[in-house]
Design an enzyme around this catalytic site. Structure first.
Site, PDB file in Angstrom:
ATOM      1  N   LYS A  10       0.847  -1.199   0.000  1.00 37.41           N
ATOM      2  CA  LYS A  10       0.000   0.000   0.000  1.00 37.41           C
ATOM      3  C   LYS A  10       0.879   1.244   0.000  1.00 37.41           C
ATOM      4  O   LYS A  10       2.017   1.196   0.468  1.00 37.41           O
ATOM      5  CB  LYS A  10      -0.858   0.021   1.276  1.00 37.41           C
ATOM      6  N   ARG A  58     -10.417 -11.341   1.691  1.00 37.19           N
ATOM      7  CA  ARG A  58     -11.305 -12.360   1.126  1.00 37.19           C
ATOM      8  C   ARG A  58     -10.666 -13.744   1.181  1.00 37.19           C
ATOM      9  O   ARG A  58     -11.365 -14.749   1.262  1.00 37.19           O
ATOM     10  CB  ARG A  58     -11.713 -11.951  -0.302  1.00 37.19           C
TER      11      ARG A  58
HETATM   12  N1  BES Z   1      -8.148  -3.682   4.248  1.00 32.73           N
HETATM   13  C1  BES Z   1      -8.270  -3.295   2.903  1.00 32.73           C
HETATM   14  C2  BES Z   1      -9.542  -2.510   2.618  1.00 32.73           C
HETATM   15  C3  BES Z   1      -9.568  -1.103   3.137  1.00 32.73           C
HETATM   16  C4  BES Z   1      -9.111  -0.069   2.368  1.00 32.73           C
HETATM   17  C5  BES Z   1     -10.140  -0.828   4.348  1.00 32.73           C
HETATM   18  C6  BES Z   1      -9.183   1.216   2.826  1.00 32.73           C
HETATM   19  C7  BES Z   1     -10.205   0.461   4.811  1.00 32.73           C
HETATM   20  C8  BES Z   1      -9.735   1.493   4.042  1.00 32.73           C
HETATM   21  C9  BES Z   1      -8.284  -4.522   1.979  1.00 32.73           C
HETATM   22  O1  BES Z   1      -7.529  -5.575   2.407  1.00 32.73           O
HETATM   23  C10 BES Z   1      -7.742  -4.071   0.668  1.00 32.73           C
HETATM   24  O2  BES Z   1      -6.612  -3.702   0.635  1.00 32.73           O
HETATM   25  N2  BES Z   1      -8.565  -4.125  -0.373  1.00 32.73           N
HETATM   26  C11 BES Z   1      -8.158  -3.721  -1.665  1.00 32.73           C
HETATM   27  C12 BES Z   1      -8.663  -4.728  -2.661  1.00 32.73           C
HETATM   28  C13 BES Z   1      -8.126  -4.551  -4.046  1.00 32.73           C
HETATM   29  C14 BES Z   1      -6.649  -4.804  -4.066  1.00 32.73           C
HETATM   30  C15 BES Z   1      -8.847  -5.479  -4.977  1.00 32.73           C
HETATM   31  C16 BES Z   1      -8.745  -2.335  -1.919  1.00 32.73           C
HETATM   32  O3  BES Z   1      -9.863  -2.069  -1.495  1.00 32.73           O
HETATM   33  O4  BES Z   1      -8.055  -1.515  -2.511  1.00 32.73           O
HETATM   34 MN    MN Z   2      -5.523  -5.376   1.787  1.00 29.74          MN
END
Ligand code: BES
Ligand code: MN
Ligand code: ZN
Length: 515
Positions: free
Chosen positions: A275, A349
């Site tokens: 991230k 997921r």
């Molecule tokens: N934990 C995150 C989702 C999230 C993002 C929660 C921002 C709170 C604030 C999750 O694991 C994630 O990173 N999801 C990705 C999925 C994508 C890579 C398909 C996302 O939402 O960007």
């Molecule tokens: Mn994630």
């Protein structure tokens, strides 16, 4: 905070600040008029002078000059009667609580009757007031070496009629349990990832089990691998801190259990698909789902809800490292389905897929999962409603209704198969990312592949779990504890309606039995 419920005239309640909620442009109730007479018309005068109009969450502090037992009266606006809800009452109570604290008082008196606008029951008003009080006062100061001094120690609910006392006391107790569940979630999520590790969550579950006579099971990395949880183990393989799969069971009733599954990623760095640095610190709250499940099971036990309830927490860090999964890797889930890792940041997921398959071993009557699953859900719904998905219209309707009463709003999003092509695998059965379009939906659709015919609902808490907005007096900055009150409401209603149904059924058999 010590919460009590007493009975007697408002004016005679001994305390420091009497909190008095008043509606906007509505005539004074008998009780309020009596209090105003005792105060020689001070309340009326404040209204006439335009110092206080009863606008929602407006406040004004009056000195009673020895005319009633409390030294001060805090007026708090409830808004127009037609717009009054328990949610408004809760926020009014939170506002008042913060004012009482800021005024340096150690105690306040909360007459229950002023909250009974639009026929809300005594018990519900008492519960909501206590929730508002405790949620409004919450501050996370575990790591402050110089904590703010705070004298506020006791809240006394007051009912004028003897016959209301028991209901007020019961409501207050419920409010305490529910609010402490929510602040427990806040604590768990506000603590950083170097403290709240999977091991820490397992220890918490074990402690809850010991305190409330529940069953707990903790699977280690090797157990998960042996069982074939390739997805969960895959996410965990980059993590130095050992993963845990935690199951906490409360047998308050018989029959097939309700299983709650909570995403418990104790830190989500994104893994190899790292991230961006900005706001990555917040990803300590990626175990919000799991915290909510622990708190809900604990509250169900404390409230003695007659239900068979099981919580499942797949807990792990998501970290990059020499041993971490690569994008492109294929993992085999516990269900046997294979998944191609497109993005290691779509880890929630994967953890949930194996946890849901594991949950199905309990032959549940229904499964609800909670997860801070997607940034896309935040884009879709913002911070005021969680995304709701599922395969059972009745279950979803009941959850949405529980969200309205508890003031924790959820909103349904579709799960049409049209979206499936986005997560269909190229070299495996599934892909773990469907890309940006409809990201919350494709994530939920991924989960759906693992639930089979079991009634199931999924909450995406990414937007509601964390608060940066200072306008909400019942929320603190940081973790919100969103979801606990909704679930407790839903489970209480479910237990009640099941009891009614089985009563009716037994009634019927009695009549149809030949004599
Ligand atoms: N934990 C995150 C989702 C999230 C993002 C929660 C921002 C709170 C604030 C999750 O694991 C994630 O990173 N999801 C990705 C999925 C994508 C890579 C398909 C996302 O939402 O960007
Ligand atoms: Mn994630
Ligand atoms: Zn995540």
């Amino acid at each position: 905070m010590e919460i009590t419920a007493t009975q007697g005239a408002w004016a005679k309640a001994a305390g420091e600040i009497l909190v008095l909620g008043l509606c906007q442009s509505a005539p004074m109730t008998q009780e309020v008029a009596a209090l105003d007479r005792a105060l020689h018309g001070k309340i009326r005068a404040a209204i006439d002078a335009g110092e206080f109009s009863g606008k929602w969450r407006e406040t004004s502090l009056l000195y009673t000059e020895g005319r009633i037992a409390c030294r001060r009266v805090l007026l708090v606006g409830l808004g127009k009667p037609a717009e009054f809800t328990q949610n408004r009452l809760r926020q009014a109570a939170s506002t008042a609580a913060r004012q009482v604290r800021d005024a340096g008082a150690a105690q306040c008196v909360l007459p229950v009757e002023w909250g009974q606008v639009n026929g809300i029951s005594t018990a519900d008003v008492a519960q909501t007031m206590v929730e508002g009080l405790l949620l409004g006062l919450y501050r996370f100061e575990a790591y402050k070496t110089d904590r703010e001094a705070d004298k506020f120690r006791a809240g006394m609910l007051r009912v004028s009629k003897v016959e209301d006392h028991a209901a007020a006391a019961a409501g207050a107790r419920r409010g305490e349990i529910v609010a402490s569940a929510a602040t427990y979630v806040r604590d768990l999520c506000n603590h950083p990832a170097n403290v709240v590790t999977p091991t820490y969550l397992a220890d918490e579950a074990t402690r809850i089990a010991a305190d409330h006579h529940l069953r707990v099971e903790v699977l280690e990395r090797a157990d998960m691998a042996r069982l074939g949880m390739g997805a969960l183990v895959g996410v965990a393989q980059g993590a130095a801190t050992p993963p845990k799969l935690i199951t906490l069971s409360y047998r308050g009733g018989d029959g097939p259990p309700v299983v709650l599954v909570g995403k418990s990623v104790t830190f989500d760095s994104g893994g190899i698909s790292l991230k961006p640095a900005e706001e990555m610190d917040r990803m300590k709250y990626d175990m919000t789902g799991g915290a909510t499940v622990l708190a809900t099971v604990r509250a169900a036990a404390q409230l003695e809800i007659p239900i068979h309830l099981i919580g499942v927490l797949p807990a792990t860090d998501n970290m990059p490292g020499g041993n971490a999964v690569h994008p492109g890797d294929v993992l085999t889930t516990l269900s046997g389905k294979t998944v191609e890792i497109i993005n290691t940041d779509a880890e929630g997921r994967l953890c949930l897929a194996d946890a849901i398959t594991y949950a199905l071993r309990h032959k549940p009557r229904l499964v609800i999962d909670l997860a801070t699953l997607t940034g896309a859900c935040v884009v879709a719904l913002g911070h005021h409603a969680a995304g709701l998905f599922g395969n059972d219209a009745d279950l979803m309707a009941a959850l949405q209704a529980a969200g309205e009463t508890s003031g924790e709003r959820v909103w349904p999003l579709p799960l049409w198969d049209d979206y499936f092509s986005q997560i269909k695998g190229d070299i495996a059965d599934l892909k773990n990312s469907g890309g940006r379009p409809g990201g919350a939906i494709t994530a939920a659709l991924f989960l759906k592949q693992f639930v089979g015919e079991t009634p199931w609902a999924h909450f995406d808490l990414a937007g509601t779990g964390w608060n940066t907005d200072t306008a909400r007096p019942d929320l603190s900055k940081g973790s919100t504890g969103f979801g606990v009150r909704l679930l407790v409401t839903y489970l209480s209603d479910l237990a009640q309606s099941s009891a009614k149904k089985s009563k009716r059924a037994t009634g019927k058999t009695k009549h149809s039995t030949p004599r």
